[in-house]
Design a protein around this motif. Sequence first.
Motif, PDB file in Angstrom:
ATOM      1  N   ARG A 280      -3.688  -3.324  -9.920  1.00 27.05           N
ATOM      2  CA  ARG A 280      -3.800  -4.578  -9.201  1.00 27.05           C
ATOM      3  C   ARG A 280      -3.894  -5.819 -10.242  1.00 27.05           C
ATOM      4  NH1 ARG A 280      -7.593  -4.736  -4.238  1.00 27.05           N
ATOM      5  NH2 ARG A 280      -6.106  -3.107  -3.664  1.00 27.05           N
TER       6      ARG A 280
ATOM      7  N   GLY B  51      -0.166  -6.797  -9.634  1.00 26.84           N
ATOM      8  CA  GLY B  51       0.064  -7.168  -8.170  1.00 26.84           C
ATOM      9  C   GLY B  51      -0.580  -8.493  -7.967  1.00 26.84           C
TER      10      GLY B  51
ATOM     11  N   ALA C 293      10.973  -9.159  -2.993  1.00 26.80           N
ATOM     12  CA  ALA C 293      10.222  -7.851  -2.835  1.00 26.80           C
ATOM     13  C   ALA C 293      10.424  -7.863  -1.442  1.00 26.80           C
ATOM     14  CB  ALA C 293       8.777  -8.127  -3.055  1.00 26.80           C
TER      15      ALA C 293
ATOM     16  N   ILE D 163      12.115  -4.356   0.312  1.00 24.69           N
ATOM     17  CA  ILE D 163      11.078  -3.333   1.136  1.00 24.69           C
ATOM     18  C   ILE D 163      11.612  -3.708   2.422  1.00 24.69           C
ATOM     19  CG2 ILE D 163       9.092  -4.921   2.000  1.00 24.69           C
ATOM     20  CD1 ILE D 163       7.610  -3.004   0.056  1.00 24.69           C
TER      21      ILE D 163
ATOM     22  N   ALA E  68      12.576   0.256  -2.012  1.00 27.04           N
ATOM     23  CA  ALA E  68      11.053  -0.098  -1.808  1.00 27.04           C
ATOM     24  C   ALA E  68      10.104   0.184  -2.948  1.00 27.04           C
ATOM     25  CB  ALA E  68      10.703   0.453  -0.486  1.00 27.04           C
ATOM     26  N   ALA E  69      10.589   1.514  -3.506  1.00 29.38           N
ATOM     27  CA  ALA E  69       9.630   1.870  -4.562  1.00 29.38           C
ATOM     28  C   ALA E  69       9.957   0.965  -5.907  1.00 29.38           C
ATOM     29  CB  ALA E  69      10.121   3.342  -4.913  1.00 29.38           C
TER      30      ALA E  69
ATOM     31  N   PHE F 152       7.595  -1.618  -5.202  1.00 26.01           N
ATOM     32  CA  PHE F 152       6.245  -1.367  -5.322  1.00 26.01           C
ATOM     33  C   PHE F 152       5.694  -1.174  -6.577  1.00 26.01           C
ATOM     34  CE2 PHE F 152       6.388   0.373  -0.751  1.00 26.01           C
ATOM     35  CZ  PHE F 152       5.332  -0.583  -0.476  1.00 26.01           C
TER      36      PHE F 152
ATOM     37  N   ARG G  81       0.648  -6.122  -2.176  1.00 24.97           N
ATOM     38  CA  ARG G  81       1.582  -5.008  -2.731  1.00 24.97           C
ATOM     39  C   ARG G  81       0.675  -3.550  -2.337  1.00 24.97           C
ATOM     40  NH1 ARG G  81       3.619  -4.191  -8.592  1.00 24.97           N
ATOM     41  NH2 ARG G  81       1.428  -3.651  -8.717  1.00 24.97           N
ATOM     42  N   ASP G  82      -0.460  -3.593  -3.053  1.00 24.60           N
ATOM     43  CA  ASP G  82      -1.219  -2.200  -3.078  1.00 24.60           C
ATOM     44  C   ASP G  82      -1.510  -1.990  -1.698  1.00 24.60           C
ATOM     45  OD1 ASP G  82      -0.846  -2.089  -5.750  1.00 24.60           O
ATOM     46  OD2 ASP G  82      -2.430  -3.211  -6.296  1.00 24.60           O
TER      47      ASP G  82
ATOM     48  N   PHE H  91       1.301  -0.510   0.078  1.00 24.84           N
ATOM     49  CA  PHE H  91       1.869   0.891  -0.456  1.00 24.84           C
ATOM     50  C   PHE H  91       0.852   1.563  -0.058  1.00 24.84           C
ATOM     51  CE2 PHE H  91       1.585   4.048  -3.823  1.00 24.84           C
ATOM     52  CZ  PHE H  91       2.926   4.626  -3.516  1.00 24.84           C
TER      53      PHE H  91
ATOM     54  N   ARG I 191       8.767   5.845  -6.786  1.00 25.90           N
ATOM     55  CA  ARG I 191       7.941   4.788  -7.403  1.00 25.90           C
ATOM     56  C   ARG I 191       7.180   5.455  -8.670  1.00 25.90           C
ATOM     57  NH1 ARG I 191       2.450   4.521  -7.106  1.00 25.90           N
ATOM     58  NH2 ARG I 191       1.379   2.381  -7.482  1.00 25.90           N
TER      59      ARG I 191
END
Lengths: 323, 307
Positions: free
Chosen positions: A30, A34, A43, A47, B121-122, B125, B133-134, B137, B187
């Motif tokens: 993170r 992140g 993104a 996604i 998507a991977a 991520f 993000r996390d 995921f 990922r």
Amino acid sequence: MTVASSSPPSRLSPRDVEGTASKPKPGRKRERDGGGRGDGALAALFIAPAMLGFLVFLLWPTLRGIYLSFTRYNLLTPPEWVGLDNYTRMVNDPIFWDSMKVTVEYVFINIGLQTVSALAIAVLLQRLTQSAVLRGIVLTPYLMSNVVAGIVWLWMLDTQLGIGNEIIAGLGFDRIPFLADETWAIPTIALINVWRHVGYTALLLFAGLQAIPGDMYEAAKVDGASEWRMFWRITMPLLRPVLAVVLIMTVIGSFQVFDTVAVTTNGGPANATNVLQFYIYGSAFGRFQFGYASAMSVALLVVLSAITILQYRLTRAGQTDLG
Amino acid sequence: MTAVTATTTKVRPAPRRKLSLGKVVAWTVMGAMVLITLLPFYWILRTALSSNTALAAHPGDLLPVDLTTGGFERALGLQSTKEAIAEGGSGGGLKFWRYLVNSVIVSTLITVFQILFSAMAAYAFARLRWRGRDKVFGLFLAGLMVPTIFTLLPNFVLIKELGLVDTLLGISLPTMFMTPFAVFFMRQFFMNVPREVEEAALLDGAGKIRIFFRVMLPMASSPVLTLGVLTYITSWNDYFWPLMVSYSDSSRVLTVALAIFRAQTPQTGYDWSGLMAATLIAALPMLVLFGFFARRIVSTISFTGIK
């Protein structure tokens, strides 16, 4: 212990296996990349399709399945809320408990046979030969569908014409009605599925074995350890975390047996192979009791979740064990 | 780590040459396992090439008895009903070519889109920076725990509401966008690609979309291939879901057709010869596909233990 301690394990990395486990590892990266400003719009674009699939075909059905389990629903008229009716019915339904029993019986036989044979194959592949051709051969049944596997074995185990019974009769024994007999049917279906899946499981275990440093075996050999001893003192302890994960994954898979039953015995004889998924399918599409079928799916989900929790405990125990 | 580097078959340490009793036993066990693994394949072929009447008379013969292609003709619907019944078939018509094409369409749709969307998507991520993000995921990963059976009934209801029952799209749709596993698997790969690769491309003035399609995806060809072949095999072999969704020839895939063929028992007993021929037709494409990529797939599974 002399063997294992003569060359301290360089901490078997369970990364490969961990990679297969469904364990979220929150926050590891993170700080590094992140959050914060960055590629938000891009993104979202990347996604979006996967997110759509996730929401529509995974999350929403899960919630909806739970909802439907509290309703009476036959697809034609709107679902009608009935509270816990489906669940009380389930608890009092002897066929449900029978099918649960049959499923558990199947899982035990299937997993027992499959784990032992897969382990044997994996160890033989590692210690005897690393042949990629052999590994390929071992995997071939996995390319068949359960339907194909079911039909082929139905034929090979046919009471009158099957090659299996020809051999049995040739040896002077009585022919066995493998799939038409109440006691034989479930073990036979378990065997068929072992045939189809054992190679894949063996390769997963083989991957775990590859992580064990080869010099450990060399050192043990110098100490005069036998292959048998090395198996119990090196292979088994170091493979344990991998084995635990693979075992639980295959248990979850085998709880969902359906295809083979549908093709070979159709639930019979006399409900002897009426596994849970088959009963669920019959309730939904045979009797149009979607609410009741959903309730039984929830029961299955609960059982499988319990197993998944067990998986976490086992793997964690395995890791500290290695420490 | 000798064992790990030994990806090829040429690993035979010289000093271990002596033939001990244990080794003989081990090789015997291995041989028996290979035999059990392969015998059914031979038996399919042997039965498919035999005639039903001869099979009944010579059930144990190792070679095809009364060599004929009748089984294949019945499976492919090339025989007239009269002929088929005379040879022990049910006479029920099946259009295996149609089902073959259906299977190809469904498996291709699922594989191509699932892998493309999962890889995208991977990448997001693994390599893009964005808020939450996390957490997202983690949510995807939690999806791994939902057993497929659980989503099947509600998904069927949804497909019915969308009016897609009995269509190839209806069969493909639920797994076309992603599976948590595919996202997770890709990922893992993208995380391990060195940052420098991307940075170099960025310096060259490429945008991130371009980087993904022109740099990252080509780099991922090996995991994409393995994942692709496994996805293809899985969707080709799927039975439960297509059984739920399809009702007629227009959307029937091979696995479902095969089960129906098996259920059409003629009066005289099963048409084993025709069944085995149909089985072979259903299974052959996957065997050929595997034949092409076997080495790569086997090594990927052997060394990463993907599930």
